[in-house]
Design an enzyme around this catalytic site. Structure first.
Site, mmCIF file in Angstrom:
data_model
loop_
_atom_site.group_PDB
_atom_site.id
_atom_site.type_symbol
_atom_site.label_atom_id
_atom_site.label_comp_id
_atom_site.label_asym_id
_atom_site.label_seq_id
_atom_site.Cartn_x
_atom_site.Cartn_y
_atom_site.Cartn_z
ATOM 1 N N GLU A 28 0.831 -1.199 0.000
ATOM 2 C CA GLU A 28 0.000 0.000 0.000
ATOM 3 C C GLU A 28 0.870 1.256 0.000
ATOM 4 O O GLU A 28 1.964 1.261 0.545
ATOM 5 C CB GLU A 28 -0.936 -0.028 1.211
ATOM 6 C CG GLU A 28 -1.940 -1.171 1.073
ATOM 7 C CD GLU A 28 -2.853 -1.368 2.274
ATOM 8 O OE1 GLU A 28 -3.969 -1.848 2.061
ATOM 9 O OE2 GLU A 28 -2.465 -1.053 3.407
ATOM 10 N N CYS A 63 3.530 8.582 1.027
ATOM 11 C CA CYS A 63 4.019 7.632 2.027
ATOM 12 C C CYS A 63 4.149 6.285 1.313
ATOM 13 O O CYS A 63 3.156 5.744 0.824
ATOM 14 C CB CYS A 63 3.012 7.574 3.173
ATOM 15 S SG CYS A 63 3.411 6.326 4.408
ATOM 16 N N CYS A 66 6.263 -7.195 6.960
ATOM 17 C CA CYS A 66 7.356 -6.685 7.791
ATOM 18 C C CYS A 66 7.769 -7.772 8.765
ATOM 19 O O CYS A 66 6.950 -8.580 9.196
ATOM 20 C CB CYS A 66 6.892 -5.445 8.551
ATOM 21 S SG CYS A 66 8.232 -4.585 9.421
ATOM 22 N N CYS A 91 6.420 -5.152 15.744
ATOM 23 C CA CYS A 91 6.018 -4.103 16.689
ATOM 24 C C CYS A 91 4.565 -4.377 17.082
ATOM 25 O O CYS A 91 3.718 -4.606 16.220
ATOM 26 C CB CYS A 91 6.142 -2.722 16.052
ATOM 27 S SG CYS A 91 7.828 -2.311 15.557
ATOM 28 N N CYS A 113 1.418 -2.337 15.563
ATOM 29 C CA CYS A 113 1.372 -2.027 14.121
ATOM 30 C C CYS A 113 0.677 -3.140 13.338
ATOM 31 O O CYS A 113 0.987 -4.320 13.504
ATOM 32 C CB CYS A 113 2.792 -1.831 13.593
ATOM 33 S SG CYS A 113 2.854 -1.473 11.829
ATOM 34 N N CYS A 162 -0.892 5.841 9.831
ATOM 35 C CA CYS A 162 0.306 5.120 10.274
ATOM 36 C C CYS A 162 -0.069 3.825 10.968
ATOM 37 O O CYS A 162 -0.915 3.804 11.847
ATOM 38 C CB CYS A 162 1.084 5.920 11.316
ATOM 39 S SG CYS A 162 1.831 7.392 10.719
HETATM 40 N N1 SAH Z 1 9.409 0.450 9.831
HETATM 41 C C1 SAH Z 1 9.477 1.886 9.805
HETATM 42 C C2 SAH Z 1 8.435 2.541 8.918
HETATM 43 C C3 SAH Z 1 6.999 2.054 8.984
HETATM 44 S S1 SAH Z 1 5.965 2.531 10.300
HETATM 45 C C4 SAH Z 1 9.389 2.443 11.211
HETATM 46 O O1 SAH Z 1 9.139 1.683 12.124
HETATM 47 O O2 SAH Z 1 9.630 3.633 11.391
HETATM 48 C C5 SAH Z 1 5.663 4.228 10.189
HETATM 49 C C6 SAH Z 1 5.345 4.852 11.556
HETATM 50 O O3 SAH Z 1 4.046 4.474 12.034
HETATM 51 C C7 SAH Z 1 6.312 4.407 12.634
HETATM 52 O O4 SAH Z 1 6.675 5.505 13.423
HETATM 53 C C8 SAH Z 1 5.467 3.446 13.443
HETATM 54 O O5 SAH Z 1 5.955 3.281 14.737
HETATM 55 C C9 SAH Z 1 4.128 4.110 13.389
HETATM 56 N N2 SAH Z 1 3.017 3.241 13.751
HETATM 57 C C10 SAH Z 1 2.921 1.912 13.606
HETATM 58 N N3 SAH Z 1 1.712 1.474 14.017
HETATM 59 C C11 SAH Z 1 1.036 2.554 14.422
HETATM 60 C C12 SAH Z 1 -0.293 2.761 14.914
HETATM 61 N N4 SAH Z 1 -1.128 1.750 15.058
HETATM 62 N N5 SAH Z 1 -0.664 4.021 15.211
HETATM 63 C C13 SAH Z 1 0.178 5.067 15.007
HETATM 64 N N6 SAH Z 1 1.419 4.934 14.538
HETATM 65 C C14 SAH Z 1 1.848 3.698 14.247
#
Ligand code: SAH
Length: 348
Positions: free
Chosen positions: A96, A109, A116, A120, A123, A341
């Protein structure tokens, strides 16, 4: 177009490789420039679009190569103008990408991996297994598609690119760098590197590599907590890549790059919404010049994580700003279409 064993993906070739090809075929090296321009600057999807090449040359290319282009399979528009694309790759996998329109800027973006591997806990992308890295052209094509949407729907050009889509860009480093080279090259999109931000969970050794490679784009780190115990619980990468190692890498980066690092940070109820955590972040911010984006949490269904109160956010902001650290509270965009995000997960 389906490739056969003898047909190679032409966009895996450098300009030099293309020159070699044409010379071997008894043609002029200059032909390579023309083809390269069609492939990158003009984003040709088909050899027949290359109208300044003779028919025999086009046939020669068709016999040897394919152009694997992405296809925007589905496009959703949010009430706030945000556009989410489901992008189909040549092997049928989907990633996406998102267009985020604001008053002064339009941001793309983009994804760097299919799925991935980092797990985390907050996410949505983490729930998809990592299938593969994206090639440089697949990253580049996402930007081109969004640039076209930007002109079409908003009548103005794309201004910024963030690697905050699916995947961890620093675990697909070579392809991300190659895509950025193409995006910033006059032979490609000619965008300024300072308009590009790579966001990472903070893989220390790759941040040092970026510093050694003297890359010119910006760095954002998804910090989310500055206490090892808490950070490890929500971001398993922290177990093998501690906050101390990360800080050391960031100092190394800053010494060479001299640009502020951005920390992305979500404040969750009952996880990191107390003063102890805010003070730990403040202390962490002393390592290198930085700014903090407090990003709104986008729920991903199971309710284990909840956005902290406005009061907790203000507490963070006042503490950090009080010590001279620029701190912005970032509201999410495109939530209604799961484009915010951490929400990218191919529901389609
Ligand atoms: N792997 C990279 C880029 C992808 S995530 C990274 O971790 O930076 C992009 C951003 O979205 C990151 O800051 C991540 O921590 C954040 N993110 C992930 N899940 C989220 C959620 N459910 N709500 C808000 N931000 C989130």
């Amino acid at each position: 177009m389906v490739s056969t064993a003898t047909q190679r993906d032409i966009r895996k070739l450098s300009l030099e490789d293309l020159k070699t090809f044409f010379v071997e075929q008894g043609d002029k090296p200059f032909r390579a420039q023309q083809v390269y321009e069609w492939l990158w600057k003009k984003s040709a999807k088909d050899f027949d679009q290359m109208t300044n090449l003779s028919l025999p040359t086009r046939e020669l290319l068709k016999a040897h190569f394919v152009i694997n282009h992405i296809r925007v399979d589905q496009m959703q528009r949010s009430v706030d103008g945000t556009i989410k694309n489901a992008v189909k790759l040549h092997d049928g996998l989907i990633v996406e990408s998102v267009l985020i329109p604001k008053e002064k800027r339009i941001t793309a973006c983009v994804s760097s991996q299919v799925g991935c591997s980092l797990d985390c806990k907050f996410c949505a992308t983490a729930r998809l297994k990592r299938m593969r890295n994206l090639n440089a052209d697949e990253i580049y094509d996402q930007v081109v598609a969004i640039q076209q949407q930007s002109e079409l729907f908003f009548g103005r050009p794309l201004t910024n690119i963030v690697f905050m889509g699916m995947g961890e860009p620093l675990l697909n480093y070579a392809n991300v760098i190659e895509a950025i080279d193409k995006i910033t090259s006059p032979k490609g999109l000619n965008m300024a590197p300072k308009r590009i931000t790579v966001s990472t969970v903070g893989i220390a050794k790759m941040i040092k590599k970026m510093a050694d490679d003297e890359v010119k784009f910006n760095l954002a780190v998804s910090l989310h907590d500055a206490i090892n115990e808490t950070r490890s619980a929500i971001m398993p990468i922290n177990e093998s890549n501690s906050l101390e190692e990360l800080a050391e890498a960031l100092k190394y980066w800053y010494a060479k790059r001299k640009r502020k690092v951005t920390y992305e940070y979500v404040v969750w109820k009952g996880i990191n919404d107390t003063r102890t955590h805010a003070e730990a972040l403040l202390k962490y911010c002393q390592h290198v010049p930085c700014k903090v984006n407090l990003i709104e949490y986008n729920p991903i269904d199971d309710g284990a994580f909840q956005q902290a109160s406005d009061e907790a956010l203000r507490m963070y902001q006042e503490l950090l700003e009080g010590h001279g650290i620029t701190t912005r509270i970032r509201k999410s965009r495109g939530k209604d279409i799961d484009a915010a995000c951490g929400q990218l997960a191919n529901k389609s």
